[in-house]
Design an enzyme around this catalytic site. Structure first.
Site, mmCIF file in Angstrom:
data_model
loop_
_atom_site.group_PDB
_atom_site.id
_atom_site.type_symbol
_atom_site.label_atom_id
_atom_site.label_comp_id
_atom_site.label_asym_id
_atom_site.label_seq_id
_atom_site.Cartn_x
_atom_site.Cartn_y
_atom_site.Cartn_z
ATOM 1 N N HIS A 1 -7.775 -6.171 2.851
ATOM 2 C CA HIS A 1 -6.332 -5.269 3.860
ATOM 3 C C HIS A 1 -5.481 -4.567 3.491
ATOM 4 C CE1 HIS A 1 -3.326 -6.244 7.051
ATOM 5 N NE2 HIS A 1 -2.848 -5.725 6.187
ATOM 6 N N HIS B 1 -4.582 -0.333 3.871
ATOM 7 C CA HIS B 1 -3.288 0.638 3.736
ATOM 8 C C HIS B 1 -2.790 2.165 3.141
ATOM 9 C CE1 HIS B 1 -1.281 -1.833 6.700
ATOM 10 N NE2 HIS B 1 -1.627 -3.371 5.920
ATOM 11 N N TYR C 1 4.183 4.028 9.946
ATOM 12 C CA TYR C 1 4.160 2.588 10.534
ATOM 13 C C TYR C 1 4.887 1.366 11.559
ATOM 14 C CZ TYR C 1 3.384 -2.173 8.122
ATOM 15 O OH TYR C 1 2.536 -4.258 7.713
ATOM 16 N N GLU D 1 -2.013 -1.683 10.930
ATOM 17 C CA GLU D 1 -1.819 -3.043 10.754
ATOM 18 C C GLU D 1 -3.625 -3.343 11.469
ATOM 19 O OE1 GLU D 1 -0.616 -5.831 9.007
ATOM 20 O OE2 GLU D 1 0.528 -4.187 8.603
ATOM 21 N N ASP E 1 9.554 -6.419 13.977
ATOM 22 C CA ASP E 1 9.041 -6.386 13.030
ATOM 23 C C ASP E 1 8.349 -4.573 13.402
ATOM 24 O OD1 ASP E 1 7.026 -6.689 11.200
ATOM 25 O OD2 ASP E 1 4.974 -7.357 12.699
#
Length: 515
Positions: free
Chosen positions: A355, A359, A370, A379, A434
């Site tokens: 993961h 990125h 992002y 994500e 977030d």
């Protein structure tokens, strides 16, 4: 700390697509729009263009779609960023929108052309009015303002030294001249960010936190007590280092030790090349799994490391104390040891490592910003490749969770709602937290990928489509609707527009309410 906060720390509006035919357009030309009416794709046989290079042909192609996207001419509005020829011989040329010769952040076009035939144009163009042509602030003051806004200590260790670049930042119908200050700093609170400083008055307009959470042969014991072999290491005068020199790359895969600090880096060494101490376990897994991620990308999509050009993959373990996190900071993969109660060492999960390294791949392909929907896609693409390379289940991070600690995993791609994430656009969460809910709303494209992979019967085939979409058909601000279009274009390029795989992609997105 609630589950959603933990998940956010760890791994770092119904959308509709409208189709319209333009008068005089080629018979199969389709103009695709998002729910706000903005064009994001013009596809079909758009005619022939001439030019000595792919870049020249790209500018000629933009002239064919200027009426669809709303610009008067290509010359002066765009500059070429890069061009890539795929396995089928199609050139994918990415261009940045410019004003006064200065890049407009997040506004890009991609021309898809093969042998002079334009197959489509992907992009996002906004007619913006610049607030200024020249900066009043100098680069040093912009950098100082950015670092102060991010609370970076004066003695911080920088993995990436601060760099200031003049860009126009879209703000409504205006293009505000800013310095995009980019940096990565280690410390008790690691930070990697793009901070946009108004070049006329020094104010902070936006901050994007880019910390994305979550030739000798030896053997070692991993975090879960399992044996990892072969473990590729390097023998220097009788001392073994966690350095893999066996991969067909210009760089190396190397794992080093932060000794529970936040700035100083030390080598990880062993005398007999059997890495079996408790302290070494985090390094063994980080090293072994980084090699597996490299191997998957090279074997399945012929990508040579994170940047496609063989760059080194650097891992750092034992970061800080009781640190419940892992992150990619643009230079290093960094792993905490966990608190020993809720989480184990964060290098102990292949899906987490895949993961986080993905990125880095995304940064070098589509460059998805992002934030908001593009950030949720960033994500989700990492989750999709993580679940594919791991291959054992549809959970993320389950190997890190200690029984009785309160958590069983961070996310589920099969059923995102198990961990409080939406699985359909009618559950989309509008939030400013977030970075606009990048971890939360990733549940929607995650479910789409699960739908596609299970319908096809192969995670690897679905992942090839997702990777190709990011590499060739997605811009830095692609949204969910654009991601559907991009994965369909990738499926068509790889398997044909009439294939079962193409139909699986279409149905997978429809099932989550993305059209």
């Amino acid at each position: 700390m609630n589950k959603k906060v933990i998940a956010t720390l760890v791994l770092s509006s119904v959308v509709a697509s409208a189709f319209a035919m333009n008068a005089g357009a080629a018979p199969d030309k389709q103009v695709m729009k998002n729910e706000k009416g903005a064009v994001h794709n013009v596809v079909g046989n758009l005619g022939k263009v001439s030019g000595a290079t792919a870049e020249e042909k790209a500018f000629a192609a933009l002239e064919k779609v200027k009426g669809d996207f709303g610009f008067a001419k290509a010359d002066g509005n765009f500059k070429v960023k890069k061009s890539h020829k795929d396995e089928n011989g199609t050139n994918h040329t990415k261009l940045d929108q410019v004003i006064n010769g200065i890049t407009v952040f997040g506004q890009q076009m991609i021309v898809h052309e093969a042998n002079g035939t334009v197959e489509g144009v992907t992009g996002d163009f906004k007619a913006l009015k610049a607030n200024a042509a020249k900066a009043k602030l100098n680069e040093k003051k912009a950098i100082d303002a950015a670092l102060a806004s991010a609370n970076v200590a004066s003695d911080a260790e920088f993995a990436e030294a601060p760099v200031a670049e003049l860009v126009y930042l879209p703000q409504g119908d205006a293009a505000v001249l800013t310095y995009k200050v980019s940096f990565s700093a280690m410390g008790e609170e690691a930070v990697r960010a793009d901070v946009f400083v108004d070049a006329t008055n020094g104010s902070i307009l936006n901050t994007i936190n880019k910390i994305e959470h979550a030739a000798a042969v030896g053997s070692g014991v991993g975090v879960l007590g399992d044996t990892k072999s072969p473990l590729n290491t390097n023998n220097v005068s009788g001392t073994y280092y966690l350095e893999d020199l066996t991969k067909p790359m210009t760089g190396i895969i190397r794992t080093r030790d932060m000794k529970n600090g936040t700035s100083r880096i030390s080598p990880m060494t062993d005398t007999d090349n059997v890495w079996n101490t408790t302290y070494q376990r985090a390094g063994v897994d980080a090293h072994y799994y980084a090699g597996q991620v490299f191997d998957w990308y090279k074997s399945n999509v012929n990508r040579n490391s994170i940047d496609g050009n063989g760059m080194s993959i650097e891992s750092l373990v034992h970061y800080s104390r009781n640190y419940n996190n892992a992150f990619w900071n643009g230079t290093y993969m960094v792993y905490g040891d966990g608190d020993g109660t809720t989480f184990r060492a964060f290098s102990g999960a292949l899906d987490v490592i895949a993961h986080e390294l993905t990125h880095g791949v995304t940064e070098h392909t589509s460059g998805l910003v992002y934030q908001d929907q593009s950030g949720a896609l960033n994500e989700s693409w990492s989750d999709a490749l993580g679940a594919t390379i791991d291959g054992n289940d549809w959970l993320m991070g389950e190997d890190l969770c200690i029984p009785g600690g309160g958590y069983t995993a961070f996310r589920s791609m099969q059923d995102p709602t198990l961990y409080g994430d939406p699985a359909h656009m009618n559950q989309y969460v509008n939030t400013t937290d977030d970075n606009g809910g990048v971890h939360t709303n990733s549940g929607i494209p995650n479910k789409a990928f699960y739908n596609v992979a299970t319908a096809i019967g192969s995670r690897t085939v679905a992942a090839k489509i997702w990777y190709t979409a990011s590499r060739d058909y997605m811009t830095s601000t692609t949204n969910f609707s654009g991601a559907r279009a991009a994965t369909l274009q990738a499926a068509a390029a790889l398997y044909g527009s009439g294939s079962a795989n193409y139909n699986a992609v279409a149905n997978g997105w429809s099932a989550v309410g993305v059209y």
